[in-house]
Design a protein around this motif. Sequence first.
Motif, PDB file in Angstrom:
ATOM      1  N   ILE A 230       0.837  -1.203   0.000  1.00 41.46           N
ATOM      2  CA  ILE A 230       0.000   0.000   0.000  1.00 41.46           C
ATOM      3  C   ILE A 230       0.871   1.253   0.000  1.00 41.46           C
ATOM      4  N   LYS A 231       1.923   1.231   0.852  1.00 38.98           N
ATOM      5  CA  LYS A 231       2.816   2.390   0.928  1.00 38.98           C
ATOM      6  C   LYS A 231       3.536   2.613  -0.398  1.00 38.98           C
ATOM      7  N   LEU A 232       4.011   1.526  -1.011  1.00 38.47           N
ATOM      8  CA  LEU A 232       4.713   1.660  -2.282  1.00 38.47           C
ATOM      9  C   LEU A 232       3.781   2.182  -3.366  1.00 38.47           C
ATOM     10  N   ARG A 233       2.548   1.720  -3.337  1.00 38.23           N
ATOM     11  CA  ARG A 233       1.583   2.172  -4.339  1.00 38.23           C
ATOM     12  C   ARG A 233       1.301   3.658  -4.170  1.00 38.23           C
ATOM     13  N   LEU A 234       1.149   4.083  -2.908  1.00 40.38           N
ATOM     14  CA  LEU A 234       0.900   5.503  -2.655  1.00 40.38           C
ATOM     15  C   LEU A 234       2.106   6.338  -3.045  1.00 40.38           C
ATOM     16  N   ALA A 235       3.321   5.827  -2.726  1.00 39.18           N
ATOM     17  CA  ALA A 235       4.528   6.567  -3.067  1.00 39.18           C
ATOM     18  C   ALA A 235       4.701   6.663  -4.573  1.00 39.18           C
ATOM     19  N   ASP A 236       4.342   5.581  -5.267  1.00 34.16           N
ATOM     20  CA  ASP A 236       4.460   5.567  -6.719  1.00 34.16           C
ATOM     21  C   ASP A 236       3.527   6.591  -7.359  1.00 34.16           C
ATOM     22  N   LYS A 237       2.346   6.735  -6.771  1.00 36.88           N
ATOM     23  CA  LYS A 237       1.396   7.728  -7.299  1.00 36.88           C
ATOM     24  C   LYS A 237       1.903   9.149  -7.094  1.00 36.88           C
ATOM     25  N   LYS A 238       2.735   9.327  -6.044  1.00 36.90           N
ATOM     26  CA  LYS A 238       3.245  10.666  -5.751  1.00 36.90           C
ATOM     27  C   LYS A 238       4.522  10.991  -6.537  1.00 36.90           C
ATOM     28  N   GLY A 239       5.004  10.019  -7.317  1.00 33.91           N
ATOM     29  CA  GLY A 239       6.164  10.354  -8.143  1.00 33.91           C
ATOM     30  C   GLY A 239       7.357   9.462  -7.956  1.00 33.91           C
ATOM     31  N   GLY A 240       7.189   8.269  -7.412  1.00 33.15           N
ATOM     32  CA  GLY A 240       8.311   7.339  -7.272  1.00 33.15           C
ATOM     33  C   GLY A 240       8.724   7.158  -5.844  1.00 33.15           C
ATOM     34  N   VAL A 241       9.369   6.020  -5.590  1.00 29.61           N
ATOM     35  CA  VAL A 241       9.855   5.706  -4.255  1.00 29.61           C
ATOM     36  C   VAL A 241      10.995   6.635  -3.906  1.00 29.61           C
ATOM     37  N   LYS A 242      11.006   7.060  -2.677  1.00 32.70           N
ATOM     38  CA  LYS A 242      12.044   7.983  -2.219  1.00 32.70           C
ATOM     39  C   LYS A 242      13.412   7.331  -2.356  1.00 32.70           C
TER      40      LYS A 242
END
Length: 803
Positions: A787-799
């Motif tokens: 879920i976190k990775l999916r949300l991060a991906d929507k925001k522009g990629g994993v930190k």
Amino acid sequence: MSLIHLVILSPFLLAILVPFAHKYFKSIHTGWFAFVLPLVLFIYFLQFLSTTMNGETYTSTMKWIPSIGIDFVVYLDGLGLLFALLITGIGALVVLYSIYYLSKEKEALNTFYVYLLMFMGAMLGVVLSDNLLVMYSFWELTSISSFLLISYWYHREKSRYGAQKSMLITVFGGLAMLAGIILLYLMTGSFSIRENIANVDVITSHELFVPALLLFLLGAFTKSAQFPFHIWLPDAMEAPTPVSAYLHSATMVKAGIYLVARMSPVFAGAPEWFWLVSGFGIVTLFWGSFSAVKQTDLKAILAFSTVSQLGLIMSLLGIGSAAAHYDYIGENAYTIATLAAVFHLINHATFKGSLFMVVGIVDHETGTRDIRKLGGLMNLMPITFTLAIIGTFSMAGLPPFNGFLSKEMFFTGMLQATEIGAWNMETLGMVFPVLAWIASVFTFIYSMVLVFKTFTGKYQPEKLDKKPHEAPIGMLIPPIILASLVVIFGFFPMLLKGVIEPALYSILPSNVLSVEVKIYHWHGFNTELFMTIGVILVGVLLYLTVAKWGKIYNWFPQRLTLNKLYDGGLVALDRGSSAFTKSHMTGFIRDYLVMIFGFMIILLGVLLFSTDAFNVNLTNVAPAGVYEVILALVMVISAVTILFVKSRLAAIIALGAVGYSISLFFVLFRAPDLALTQLIVETVSVALFLLCFYHLPELSKKMDRIRFKVTNFIISIGVGLVVIFIGLSVNSSKLFESISSYFEAASYKEAGGKNMVNVILVDFRGFDTLFEIAVLTIAAFGIYAMIKLRLADKKGGVKGESK
């Protein structure tokens, strides 16, 4: 729990707190919170020097699983104390170095120091555990934590590759060592290292002795990067430099050295141990030094030099094990090799730790580690250059540094190997000093390459990513301390007598009555001195002409390297497993059911019929009541109904009727707990079915004729018959007394519970319940991470990922 147990576990406890410190004290570098602990632990372990110097040991026991002989027993002797001081002392300097090396704005420091502290605690557990299974637990934890540290910059493909490689090779060796531990237990009935040493006569005469020996060495060789398992270490250099300085110079790679040293009293004296340890060690020494010369990356040079130096120490431990072959060993006879191994263990930690930090400084200040781009940094980075000179000259074995002393002792040990009156060493033993000298020449060459190609020659600013300058003082302090120790131990080696001597008595066999540590520079004009002079003369000549003779490295076919073999093996495993999986994982449930039920019929049916296990006796069967007959009919009708209804809703209701009928059976059989559980499960299942099928289209109105399949018919009849016969046989005969009487008697007496079913689940099957909870917890973490990775991906990629 004693204080020393708390000391070993304290890094894990601090690792729990580090993320909170990182979160709530953002203005402070997280490394400062981690720095205090190893410094305090180092001071704590120093107090045991007087204990080990007097020939005493310290033990403390914490009960863990005493029923199967597994207790956390701490055993602190000279060898354990030496490694504990290296782990905490170098650890404190590495943490201090990392504070200035890793930016608190750019790096995820909370995870870095968690991993680093995990590793520190695991290493302390390895070297201070007397119980072999406890030691193995910590051993594998070092592999896991090092995997996390090597892959710290996980967005880099090489970091992930190096971490996976180190994990696969070292864990493979660890599993082999576990098998060796089990074999030792079968021989002596104890997991205690001390008790196994006390029963060495029983072990050496046992038929499992050689298999256990081989399995232990497999664990040691993979951990300490001995040939041919050394290939993981160069790739592990993708880790941040503080990790390399800690794991790959002073601690993790020394774990295999520790294991060989610790188990020498058990296996030493056997020709297999002597030849394998000394043979693989000397080959590793040569191959590591030979391979280091052709490297162009500074950390790659240090990686192969570490492989070589580990081989040097390993070969010395192998030669020193010859002392166990004799009935009586006088002072220093056949023990100089072991003394050299312990002394060089310390020296290597000092000069290699400082060199890794120096390379980290060069990389940090110039943006590259490629010696083809470097040069002329001597005037721009004079302090770093001075530290590099001290470290490399010590590594090359030049006076007056500590590396010269241990290298001279190394030559002495190799020359003494030819005088061992056993195992044809009078002839075969000549290989050892010859390879030792050749490897020392290559060691001299790569040492000169490392320092002079970097700091002298032409300055090439156009090839650098940054304008180089001297490192900040905080980054210089740790290598300055280590380089100072290189000089101090070189001029005053007897300062280490109180550390070296107790460690020797832990390694050498009991027939060595006395060992006096005497380390000094001048031994007169002897063979060792002339060997050193030869190393320098030939080394200088080859260094100056390396461009000409270095072409020999091109003669080696790239397709036949060990790395190619490793990569090819992984590809073959992947393709083989994929082909095997595709052969039976068709994606159709009916195929899976055919395989499952077919296997069930073959395994259970054939086995039970072939052993005459089926026994049908209906004399003691209770008569069926009216309600039971009615419920049975309801279940049969409901089950058959599922096959013929045309509505999904009706099929779900019929399926639910089967489950609820089973619940009523539990009520009739006076099992209310099971009835309630079944009712809850059935209610949830029906609700979930209804929720899922509500969103599916209606069943097709079109009638498709289902062809009769002989395979399905045979399997259905076979499963039904096997289950019926098993049920009748179980009810008709009892090979053992029912365990229910035990639970009935013990539930209240031992567990304090009146509900037998609950007591069985919570107490008697507590581990089963715990593991079920652990599985659910792991699944929850996985879902949360996705879920976190999916949300991060929507925001522009994993930190942290590169774009």
